[in-house]
Design a protein around this motif. Structure first.
Motif, PDB file in Angstrom:
ATOM      1  N   PHE A   1       0.178  -1.237  -0.294  1.00  0.00           N
ATOM      2  CA  PHE A   1       0.010   0.231  -0.496  1.00  0.00           C
ATOM      3  C   PHE A   1       0.931   1.184   0.355  1.00  0.00           C
ATOM      4  O   PHE A   1       0.799   2.373  -1.164  1.00  0.00           O
ATOM      5  N   LEU A   2       2.162   1.245   0.787  1.00  0.00           N
ATOM      6  CA  LEU A   2       2.453   2.070   0.849  1.00  0.00           C
ATOM      7  C   LEU A   2       3.362   2.573  -0.363  1.00  0.00           C
ATOM      8  O   LEU A   2       3.270   3.345  -0.771  1.00  0.00           O
ATOM      9  N   SER A   3       3.954   1.458  -0.966  1.00  0.00           N
ATOM     10  CA  SER A   3       4.924   1.558  -2.313  1.00  0.00           C
ATOM     11  C   SER A   3       3.977   2.024  -2.620  1.00  0.00           C
ATOM     12  O   SER A   3       4.610   2.699  -4.394  1.00  0.00           O
ATOM     13  N   PHE A   4       3.012   1.913  -2.986  1.00  0.00           N
ATOM     14  CA  PHE A   4       1.901   2.669  -3.696  1.00  0.00           C
ATOM     15  C   PHE A   4       1.993   3.699  -4.310  1.00  0.00           C
ATOM     16  O   PHE A   4       2.010   4.499  -5.560  1.00  0.00           O
ATOM     17  N   TYR A   5       2.665   4.443  -3.364  1.00  0.00           N
ATOM     18  CA  TYR A   5       2.547   6.075  -3.664  1.00  0.00           C
ATOM     19  C   TYR A   5       3.433   6.410  -4.087  1.00  0.00           C
ATOM     20  O   TYR A   5       3.608   7.432  -5.430  1.00  0.00           O
ATOM     21  N   LEU A   6       4.925   6.284  -3.728  1.00  0.00           N
ATOM     22  CA  LEU A   6       5.531   6.253  -4.500  1.00  0.00           C
ATOM     23  C   LEU A   6       5.669   5.930  -6.135  1.00  0.00           C
ATOM     24  O   LEU A   6       6.224   6.270  -6.631  1.00  0.00           O
ATOM     25  N   LEU A   7       5.242   4.953  -6.231  1.00  0.00           N
ATOM     26  CA  LEU A   7       5.373   4.304  -7.888  1.00  0.00           C
ATOM     27  C   LEU A   7       4.272   4.585  -8.469  1.00  0.00           C
ATOM     28  O   LEU A   7       4.804   4.552  -9.712  1.00  0.00           O
ATOM     29  N   LEU A   8       3.080   5.132  -8.219  1.00  0.00           N
ATOM     30  CA  LEU A   8       2.429   6.035  -8.951  1.00  0.00           C
ATOM     31  C   LEU A   8       2.608   7.356  -9.426  1.00  0.00           C
ATOM     32  O   LEU A   8       2.993   7.681 -10.259  1.00  0.00           O
ATOM     33  N   ALA A   9       3.525   7.996  -7.908  1.00  0.00           N
ATOM     34  CA  ALA A   9       3.706   9.035  -8.599  1.00  0.00           C
ATOM     35  C   ALA A   9       5.639   9.256  -9.566  1.00  0.00           C
ATOM     36  O   ALA A   9       5.728  10.125 -10.513  1.00  0.00           O
ATOM     37  N   ILE A  10       6.760   8.043  -9.620  1.00  0.00           N
ATOM     38  CA  ILE A  10       7.093   7.842 -10.385  1.00  0.00           C
ATOM     39  C   ILE A  10       6.468   7.649 -12.112  1.00  0.00           C
ATOM     40  O   ILE A  10       6.998   7.914 -13.132  1.00  0.00           O
ATOM     41  N   PHE A  11       5.755   6.730 -11.864  1.00  0.00           N
ATOM     42  CA  PHE A  11       4.752   5.716 -13.402  1.00  0.00           C
ATOM     43  C   PHE A  11       4.011   7.686 -13.881  1.00  0.00           C
ATOM     44  O   PHE A  11       4.442   8.046 -14.925  1.00  0.00           O
ATOM     45  N   SER A  12       3.272   8.402 -12.785  1.00  0.00           N
ATOM     46  CA  SER A  12       3.003   9.609 -13.414  1.00  0.00           C
ATOM     47  C   SER A  12       3.801  10.855 -14.410  1.00  0.00           C
ATOM     48  O   SER A  12       3.532  10.699 -15.397  1.00  0.00           O
ATOM     49  N   ILE A  13       5.113  10.355 -12.968  1.00  0.00           N
ATOM     50  CA  ILE A  13       6.257  11.357 -14.776  1.00  0.00           C
ATOM     51  C   ILE A  13       6.551  10.827 -15.736  1.00  0.00           C
ATOM     52  O   ILE A  13       7.000  11.411 -16.570  1.00  0.00           O
ATOM     53  N   GLY A  14       7.057   9.220 -15.391  1.00  0.00           N
ATOM     54  CA  GLY A  14       7.146   9.132 -16.808  1.00  0.00           C
ATOM     55  C   GLY A  14       6.409   8.791 -17.536  1.00  0.00           C
ATOM     56  O   GLY A  14       6.363   8.460 -19.215  1.00  0.00           O
ATOM     57  N   VAL A  15       5.367   9.127 -17.501  1.00  0.00           N
ATOM     58  CA  VAL A  15       3.880   8.878 -18.671  1.00  0.00           C
ATOM     59  C   VAL A  15       4.343  10.528 -19.431  1.00  0.00           C
ATOM     60  O   VAL A  15       4.515  10.545 -20.449  1.00  0.00           O
ATOM     61  N   GLY A  16       4.611  11.844 -18.667  1.00  0.00           N
ATOM     62  CA  GLY A  16       4.680  13.000 -19.023  1.00  0.00           C
ATOM     63  C   GLY A  16       5.791  12.556 -19.884  1.00  0.00           C
ATOM     64  O   GLY A  16       5.467  13.487 -20.908  1.00  0.00           O
ATOM     65  N   SER A  17       6.797  12.723 -19.407  1.00  0.00           N
ATOM     66  CA  SER A  17       7.916  12.467 -20.327  1.00  0.00           C
ATOM     67  C   SER A  17       8.045  11.353 -21.469  1.00  0.00           C
ATOM     68  O   SER A  17       8.127  12.086 -22.412  1.00  0.00           O
TER      69      SER A  17
END
Length: 414
Positions: A174-190
């Motif tokens: 649950f806690l790791s989802f927080y970090l992974l979603l942030a990285i995923f959204s940055i990657g999608v934007g790039s």
């Protein structure tokens, strides 16, 4: 490496801002945020460009690029008054939320300001520059980026709720989802070539739009630990790469001198935000008094967001992409601009980090020694009363009802 590290850390920070804002924040505080992102940020961009143009004698487009890098409020440095600390409890929550919302949005909103100068410098005609600015920057990078982020966040919220309801996820995941979603959204934007920071902010806000995830995160200390670890490491790295040798006159930038850089820094700190926030105080509902306006005007630090933007500008001038060269090309038609924007922005970031970083200590010490001997806290900066000249203690939730509406709790209707 510097560009990608700044991208990830600022992206994580704006994602965190989106999560930690109160439920339905923008539906109630849109006017205050719009004033900070519109008139205040535009004035900051224009006045900073005027100072750069006048003090360093640069071209107007160069001054516009530098000022665009310095226009946004850095969410990393702003955390000094937003994080849970002895000082932050002395600031009304509505002001902390306003500074937080502004810092989360304006790193992404600064892209249109940046590309005004860049496009009019590199495009063949003003018409082509205007067309690319409207279609490529405003509509594609910013508008689409924000919509994609909100969609990612809302969809992730629904998905995480479902798997938790089915007991398919434990606390660690649950806690790791927080970090992974942030990285995923940055990657999608790039990957899509849209505004990374607006995607990350939109994802954070869409993910926590109903405060369900934010409530669960308050039970842990994960965001503060990540902030402290990543932000401190990045600023140590920034200190190691400062271009000290370029803070003196060079063949491509003869007008850069230590004295002019210090003078420019002082002008920017004093006049970039404070006058316009004081002047517009009556039009910003979340700012009630002039001391509050002075506080919000001062706490507009320039940091890692500016570092990322100046690298973005360098890359665009060097090769027309978002990937900078290791060294500026010697035959580049924009070499003078490149050699000017990098040291100037780095010096202003250095000065802002020092001044805004020490402001909390200065305010705390001033408040401590302004009291009589018997009224002082045992230790400096241990006072917990609200800062003077500010309106405190209104509302039963995380925002004042006279600002938010008639509700008595920031949570709003369920």
């Amino acid at each position: 490496m510097t560009q990608e590290a700044a991208r990830v850390i600022v992206g994580l920070q704006v994602f965190t801002v989106g999560i930690e804002l109160p439920k339905m924040y923008f539906s109630r505080h849109w006017k205050s945020v719009a004033m900070m992102l519109g008139p205040v940020m535009t004035f900051s961009w224009l006045i900073t460009a005027a100072f750069v143009y006048g003090v360093l004698h640069t071209k107007l487009t160069t001054a516009m690029i530098i000022s665009a890098c310095l226009a946004p409020t850095d969410p990393v440095l702003a955390a000094s008054v937003l994080a849970e600390s002895t000082f932050s409890v002395r600031v009304p929550k509505r002001l902390k939320h306003l500074i937080s919302a502004e810092s989360g949005c304006n790193d992404g909103v600064s892209f249109p300001f940046l590309y005004i100068g860049l496009l009019f410098l590199v495009e063949d005609s003003n018409g082509a520059a205007a067309k690319e600015w409207v279609l490529g920057t405003l509509l594609w990078q910013c508008s689409l980026g924000l919509l994609i982020g909100i969609f990612i966040g809302f969809a992730s919220n629904r998905a995480l709720r479902l798997v938790e309801h089915l007991n398919y996820i434990d606390r660690a995941a649950f806690l790791s989802f927080y970090l992974l979603l942030a990285i995923f959204s940055i990657g999608v934007g790039s990957t899509l070539g849209v505004d990374d920071f607006l995607v990350a902010f939109g994802a954070g806000y869409g993910f926590a739009w109903d405060s369900w995830f934010a409530k669960k995160m308050r039970e842990t200390h994960l965001p503060p630990i990540l902030d402290l670890l990543l932000n401190s490491s990045m600023f140590i790295y920034f200190g190691a790469i400062l271009p000290w040798s370029q803070f003196t006159p060079g063949p491509e930038a003869p007008s850069i001198t230590p004295g002019r850089l210090v003078g420019l820094l002082l002008l920017i700190i004093l006049f970039r935000r404070i006058p316009i926030v004081l002047a517009l105080k009556r039009f910003i509902p979340d700012i009630r008094t002039y001391p509050e306006a002075l506080f919000c005007g001062h706490f507009g630090p320039m940091g890692l967001g500016a570092l990322f933007l100046v690298i973005e500008a360098r890359a665009h001038l060097e090769n027309g992409t978002s990937l900078p060269e290791p060294y500026p090309p010697k035959q580049s038609p924009h070499r003078e601009v490149i050699e000017t924007i990098w040291p100037v922005v780095c010096f202003i970031i250095l000065g802002s980090t020092m001044i805004h970083g020490l402001s909390v200590a200065a305010i705390s010490m001033a408040g401590h020694y302004s009291r009589k001997e018997g009224e002082r806290a045992p230790l400096i900066a241990q006072e917990r009363e609200g800062l003077g000249g500010m309106v405190h203690g209104e509302g039963g939730g995380e925002s004042e009802p006279s600002v938010s509406g008639d509700e008595t709790d920031e949570e709003g209707p369920h």
